[in-house]
Design an enzyme around this catalytic site. Structure first.
Site, PDB file in Angstrom:
ATOM      1  N   TYR A  58      45.089  37.618  20.804  1.00  0.00           N
ATOM      2  CA  TYR A  58      44.304  36.612  21.513  1.00  0.00           C
ATOM      3  C   TYR A  58      44.561  35.257  20.862  1.00  0.00           C
ATOM      4  CZ  TYR A  58      41.556  40.400  23.669  1.00  0.00           C
ATOM      5  OH  TYR A  58      41.139  41.515  24.373  1.00  0.00           O
ATOM      6  N   LEU A 211      32.090  41.417  34.853  1.00  0.00           N
ATOM      7  CA  LEU A 211      31.783  40.350  35.818  1.00  0.00           C
ATOM      8  C   LEU A 211      33.042  39.880  36.537  1.00  0.00           C
ATOM      9  CD1 LEU A 211      29.208  38.248  33.761  1.00  0.00           C
ATOM     10  CD2 LEU A 211      28.796  40.148  35.335  1.00  0.00           C
ATOM     11  N   ARG A 213      35.779  38.636  35.455  1.00  0.00           N
ATOM     12  CA  ARG A 213      36.223  37.347  34.909  1.00  0.00           C
ATOM     13  C   ARG A 213      35.466  36.166  35.510  1.00  0.00           C
ATOM     14  NH1 ARG A 213      40.026  41.063  35.045  1.00  0.00           N
ATOM     15  NH2 ARG A 213      41.201  41.442  33.148  1.00  0.00           N
ATOM     16  N   GLY A 214      34.164  36.373  35.661  1.00  0.00           N
ATOM     17  CA  GLY A 214      33.294  35.312  36.149  1.00  0.00           C
ATOM     18  C   GLY A 214      33.154  35.252  37.644  1.00  0.00           C
ATOM     19  N   SER A 217      29.254  35.888  39.647  1.00  0.00           N
ATOM     20  CA  SER A 217      28.375  34.940  38.967  1.00  0.00           C
ATOM     21  C   SER A 217      27.916  33.903  39.975  1.00  0.00           C
ATOM     22  CB  SER A 217      29.113  34.254  37.808  1.00  0.00           C
ATOM     23  OG  SER A 217      30.057  33.332  38.315  1.00  0.00           O
TER      24      SER A 217
END
Length: 336
Positions: A58, A211, A213-214, A217
């Protein structure tokens, strides 16, 4: 609040019911705020979150160093409760380009040595190959991690994004605590074969992408654009008509959430939590605000009527677009 706990399989540790996925703190979804990231890790530990997930690739070690910094600055009683789940094997060039996966035994031990140093710990709680190396039998990779377990540098062995056959071969080599895989309302592929195999073998799931990746939301609209350094700029689910369709699914879910006095993110997290006590959702919160929202999912109770309404609003297979671009999908043993 008192954090619920769950066990990572028949051989793994007891962990918090929600884990903190730290990848987004290193710029995968655009620029990240380092002080806020450290504060978010501390807030998670204070709330009873014990499972912290990272990967040595990462941002080429950035995430491990950030997490190590956060742990050093945390009060001792919180630092001592932290359990680190670490992925390895992905190879990157200086520009962040993808060079493949390396699961060779010598490389396993080399990667671990660097992770121990960057994180500043004596042992990695769960260690896993990020993607299956097509040129190295899983038995050799898992066997190398098992040697690290024998020497005390790793405590438990995990898997990541592999299919049922590979899971069985790995479990025949050494005890496996959990499989990390994308599992969410919009990503239900594991239900077909992978989850039944894991449950047969007593292996837990740490679910990422809960989620999507958003996407699930209150912050993604059909006309949203993403910066070039944001993973979603190349993700099929966030492109053109796919995004419009998927935002529509989330709108249907929002009506259910409003009726429960919850956010759509909390409904999505609660849904994954309810799929079994052997599943631990990883929440990729980058800020204390998002963390607080995610933790609120622990108080959301979904009854049979709620689950039926959710299934109607977002049936399995309803999402438009694959979860990764084609080149990345080709690397997933779990999709074969």
């Amino acid at each position: 609040m008192t954090m619920q706990t769950r066990k990572l399989g028949s051989t793994g540790p007891q962990v918090s019911a929600l884990g903190l996925g730290c990848m987004g703190m290193s710029g995968v979804y655009g620029e990240a705020d380092r002080p806020e990231a450290v504060a978010t890790v501390h807030a998670a530990l204070e709330a009873g979150v014990t499972l912290l997930d990272t990967g040595d690739f990462y941002a080429m070690g950035h995430n491990e160093m950030l997490l190590g910094e956060a742990l050093r600055a945390a009060p001792a009683h919180l630092r001592d409760n932290a359990l680190l789940s670490v992925k390895f094997g992905a190879q990157r060039d200086p520009g962040g380009g993808w060079l493949g996966v390396d699961g060779r035994p010598a490389s396993v031990k080399n990667f671990a040595a660097y992770s121990l140093q960057r994180l500043g710990v004596e042992a990695l709680d769960v260690y896993r190959l990020s993607r299956l190396d097509p040129d190295v039998p899983i038995e050799e990779t898992v066997g190398a991690i098992a040697e690290l377990v024998e020497k005390g540098w790793v405590r438990h062995i995990g898997l990541s994004e592999v299919g049922a056959e590979t899971i069985r071969r790995a479990a025949a080599t050494a005890p496996i605590a959990d499989l990390q895989i994308e599992y969410a309302l919009l990503s239900r592929g594991p239900e077909r074969e992978i989850l039944p195999t894991l449950r047969e073998l007593g292996i837990a799931v740490t679910a990422y992408g809960v989620l999507s990746r958003g996407l699930i939301s209150d912050h993604i609209t059909a006309d949203r654009s993403f910066a070039a350094n944001d993973f979603r700029s190349s993700s099929p689910r966030f492109q053109g008509d796919n995004l419009k369709h998927n935002v529509g699914l989330v709108a249907s879910l929002r009506r259910i959430a409003d009726g429960k006095g919850a956010t759509v993110a909390q409904i999505a997290i609660a849904w994954v939590l309810g799929r079994g006590d052997d599943i631990v959702p990883l929440i990729g919160a980058r800020t204390r605000e998002r963390l607080s929202e995610a933790l609120g999912a622990l108080d959301v109770v979904l009854d049979a009527a709620d689950l039926a309404a959710i299934e109607e609003a977002v049936p399995a297979g309803a999402v438009a677009g694959e979860r990764y671009a084609p080149a990345q999908m080709a690397l997933l043993d779990s999709e074969r």
